[in-house]
Design an enzyme around this catalytic site. Sequence first.
Site, PDB file in Angstrom:
ATOM      1  N   SER A   1      24.547 -29.503-110.003  1.00  0.00           N
ATOM      2  CA  SER A   1      23.595 -29.955-110.632  1.00  0.00           C
ATOM      3  C   SER A   1      24.221 -30.667-111.737  1.00  0.00           C
ATOM      4  O   SER A   1      25.203 -30.240-112.276  1.00  0.00           O
ATOM      5  CB  SER A   1      22.740 -28.891-112.031  1.00  0.00           C
TER       6      SER A   1
ATOM      7  N   GLU B   1      34.474 -37.558-118.400  1.00  0.00           N
ATOM      8  CA  GLU B   1      33.077 -37.759-118.182  1.00  0.00           C
ATOM      9  C   GLU B   1      31.846 -38.043-119.903  1.00  0.00           C
ATOM     10  O   GLU B   1      30.965 -37.358-119.478  1.00  0.00           O
ATOM     11  CB  GLU B   1      31.724 -37.436-116.959  1.00  0.00           C
TER      12      GLU B   1
ATOM     13  N   GLU C   1      17.384 -29.125-116.382  1.00  0.00           N
ATOM     14  CA  GLU C   1      17.882 -28.186-115.055  1.00  0.00           C
ATOM     15  C   GLU C   1      16.725 -28.069-114.078  1.00  0.00           C
ATOM     16  O   GLU C   1      16.562 -28.402-112.977  1.00  0.00           O
ATOM     17  CB  GLU C   1      18.824 -27.271-115.231  1.00  0.00           C
TER      18      GLU C   1
ATOM     19  N   GLU D   1      36.657 -29.230-121.074  1.00  0.00           N
ATOM     20  CA  GLU D   1      35.692 -29.730-120.986  1.00  0.00           C
ATOM     21  C   GLU D   1      35.510 -31.317-121.664  1.00  0.00           C
ATOM     22  O   GLU D   1      34.905 -31.830-121.727  1.00  0.00           O
ATOM     23  CB  GLU D   1      34.241 -28.963-120.301  1.00  0.00           C
TER      24      GLU D   1
ATOM     25  N   LYS E   1      36.210 -24.030-122.185  1.00  0.00           N
ATOM     26  CA  LYS E   1      35.201 -25.586-123.080  1.00  0.00           C
ATOM     27  C   LYS E   1      35.989 -26.893-123.506  1.00  0.00           C
ATOM     28  O   LYS E   1      35.565 -27.726-123.810  1.00  0.00           O
ATOM     29  CB  LYS E   1      34.338 -24.551-123.445  1.00  0.00           C
TER      30      LYS E   1
ATOM     31  N   CYS F   1      26.248 -25.213-115.618  1.00  0.00           N
ATOM     32  CA  CYS F   1      26.587 -25.181-117.441  1.00  0.00           C
ATOM     33  C   CYS F   1      28.128 -24.484-117.799  1.00  0.00           C
ATOM     34  O   CYS F   1      28.322 -23.753-118.801  1.00  0.00           O
ATOM     35  CB  CYS F   1      25.609 -24.701-118.292  1.00  0.00           C
TER      36      CYS F   1
ATOM     37  N   CYS G   1      28.244 -15.286-120.181  1.00  0.00           N
ATOM     38  CA  CYS G   1      30.038 -15.704-121.414  1.00  0.00           C
ATOM     39  C   CYS G   1      29.902 -14.682-122.041  1.00  0.00           C
ATOM     40  O   CYS G   1      31.120 -14.180-122.803  1.00  0.00           O
ATOM     41  CB  CYS G   1      28.529 -16.742-121.914  1.00  0.00           C
TER      42      CYS G   1
ATOM     43  N   GLU H   1      15.159 -31.244-112.268  1.00  0.00           N
ATOM     44  CA  GLU H   1      15.500 -31.547-111.686  1.00  0.00           C
ATOM     45  C   GLU H   1      16.099 -30.410-110.013  1.00  0.00           C
ATOM     46  O   GLU H   1      16.067 -30.746-109.156  1.00  0.00           O
ATOM     47  CB  GLU H   1      17.614 -31.456-111.458  1.00  0.00           C
TER      48      GLU H   1
END
Lengths: 568, 362
Positions: free
Chosen positions: A313, A360, A273, A355, A352, A293, A497, A276
């Site tokens: 990102s 993907e 990251e 996710e 998650k 994230c 989180c 990037e």
Amino acid sequence: MESKKIKLIINGKKISAPAGQTILEVAKKNNIKIPTLCYHEDLKPEGRCGVCGVEVNGQIMTACNNKIKAGMIIKTNSKKVQEYRKINIQLVGCNFAREDAFKKWLKMENLPDIDELRFKPKTKEKIDCSACDITIDFSKCILCGRCIQKCRDVQSVNAICFAQRANALKVGTSFDKNIIQTTCVGCGQCALVCPTGAIKERDYISEVEKALADKKKHVIIQTAPSLRVALGEEFDMPAGTLVTKKMVSALRKLGFDKIFDTDFGADITIMEEANELIERIQKKKTMPMFTSCCPGWVNFLETFYPKMRKHLSTCKSPHQMFGSIVKTYYARKFGINPKDIIVVSGMPCTAKKYEARRKEMHSSGYQDVDYVLTTRELAKLIKKRKINFAKLEDQEFDMPLGESSGGGVIFGASGGVMESAIRTAHYILTGKELKNIEYTAVRGIQKIKKATIKIGNLKLNLAVVHGLANARKILEEVKSKKCNYHFIEVMACPGGCIGGGGQPQPTTMAIIKKRADAIYQQDKKQKFRQAHNNPQIQQLYQKFLGQPLGKKAHKLLHTTYRDKSKRI
Amino acid sequence: MKILTKNNFQTWEKIKNLSSQKIIEKIKQSGLNGRGGANFPVGKKWGLSYPAKYFICNADESEPGTFKDHFVLQNCPELIIEGLNIAMKALRAEQAYIYLREEYKILKPQFKTIIKKHSPYNIKIIIGAGAYICGEETGQINSLGGLRAESRHKPPYPAQKGLFSEKTCVNNVETLARLPLIWQQNFDPKLLLFSISGDVEKPGVYEAKEGIKLKKLLKLAKAKNTKAIFLGASGGCFPYNPNLIMSYDNISKKGGLLGAGGIIVLNQNKSIVNICRSIVQFFADENCGKCTPCREGNFRLLQLFQVIRYRKWKKEELEWIEKLVKFIPQGSQCALGQSSTLHLSTALKYFKQDFLKKTVSK
């Protein structure tokens, strides 16, 4: 106005309290217990359940949403209140689907036990388990409305709302769709405040147990940074207790073959990251860059602002990066067939779960992370095996993927990703370490945190938000092009989180603060504080990935996003 | 009837250039009270909400046995718009809404033409969402704002924080229609509209002075053999007493609410308990569901009442009815919940025998 004191009498005791407080707050401060049901510290009291009724000047009033006035004479346990409560408990009680849950609540709130409910509980609809992150069991719902307040006021998602009226009132979705067809982003904040467990995470315990029992499978668990500061609460430890080492030994007892640390994944994320971000600035690509994230946040952007996907990102979230590294790098290094590897993630998060099942997220050729367990589920699993958690010995993570830096640890708190990215970006750009690595401007539980930092001759404008309603504000700001941010960190859950939808109950802002303190303490204890200094990360790049943002890294560690606006 | 006076916007022409303070002062002096049911002084309400951003005309009349707003809407729309003009001028409001009950939407075009012709203000007609609670002030504000029709907790009052969190003033249709008449000579603030229905020969809307005796009122509608009256669904139930004084104070003293002036007349053949059962059914269906005491209480009350369709009550059941009747108003936060058992509390006071007859004597 606020400093003005008001004099009143509670249970014959003269009390003076600052104006603007509610009866309940004043009573709490003076150690007078008033039973509650729908009240939650962080939410605006609505007075739905009526359980907190007290006698004010001879009239019954709800204590949670009525403010104190001068000269009030309040009785919290008079005969009138007792009679009122007796009937109200009968009415509230037949809303509980399970009698044991009801009795437990009565005990918790010091209310008199009742032998029998006068009225029969109503039979309600069945379970909505259409989504892979949360499930709703309508029969357990007591209509306290906390979940709806969270979804509407804190997250501005409005996936669930009250439907129907009077006796038919229920927590529902617009047009009575299944939850998966709504705008739900899976953040799980509703599950975090549900007092009866009517809304909870989708349970994957039995699948994980099956995998653990299968001897052919190599079962790996990775644990998120915010797990170790919250898991102890499930075992009656005070909030903010660090239980990293006990957690590792409990997991080993459960039979996991390897116990790794998601912080390692977080360190990879930071490497990617930070690089990037620098690339985007230097090549003048779409600015500002958003962190990616948090899957709840990604869902939110894909649903409500799909045109702004370019700002995200392309990095996967830490546990997904970890999953694909395990099924490639780790599998090759130790000669294990990736087909036989089961990766379980211990996460504070419900989104998650969704996710991990995205199309993907199959870049290793298999589903990168097989199952996600929340903090609550892990605790349930430990309790199920009758492991005495408090008396466990201390054990360390397995190597090589258990090594982590302080930069990975602080991912758990809001502002952590930003702070850790700055530590590494500073090194990449200038070749020197940041002098004062504790960048406190982005810490804390303020809703929107803004800061400007100078790295070399680059001036970076930063913003950190948590809670999706605040994220919406920032997005509108970016959309109107009135600001010139470079990097924005967003976490869907309040506090980051550590306040995630899969964390132990209760989770309030006060508890989140304690958990954050524990996280920053752990950071200080860490041998390496920056992701790029983690020797295992250096080895991973040298031996396997090559360069950050390289070809291999791109295949394994980056992802694409979809337009989900049709769900609105 | 005074309210049918053709005023032709004379008052509006007269006071168009007066200051807000002067208009509000005049209304305060007139002694006009709100006709929505709460009998709150109009001048005082305006004084509290000045300067308001929004003004709402509450035309969501949905109380059983009340139809005087429909009468006013149908027969004197000009007076209502004139009243709205005065309110907008006095309160310096930006936007007015007429929250029109869905069943009355046939009247909308008529209003639109009058507004176009006679009002310089921005007045929107909104068709109601159809729930009983939409007639309650805060429920209506929620409904207008695109939210779920649910009562709000007071304070903050609408005068402080109402529609879209701005200062808002809500007034009833009849109140607005009476406003222009204040500037006429010999204006009487005590004139009320009564909707009389039930066992009468000539049901309809009648204008009378507050404090009129019941026998006079019922004579207008030609009632015979009267046993009792119900003041709408939520105003309570009273045995026929020819000398009962129909004023807000007297009725509240007796444990009821004059409310919006709905009177349902029952003759000797009617059963009080059965009427109460219908009203219980009404409230069990029409509460918004927000507060547990009101939602669950009314539902359980209905369950208890449904029993008497096929058997008598047990003693314990009648005791529970009495308990719930006392309990529901205590735990509820809005006017609906607080008055939803008034019919039962008064019926139990004046017609206890009827209830005991339906109960097993052991």
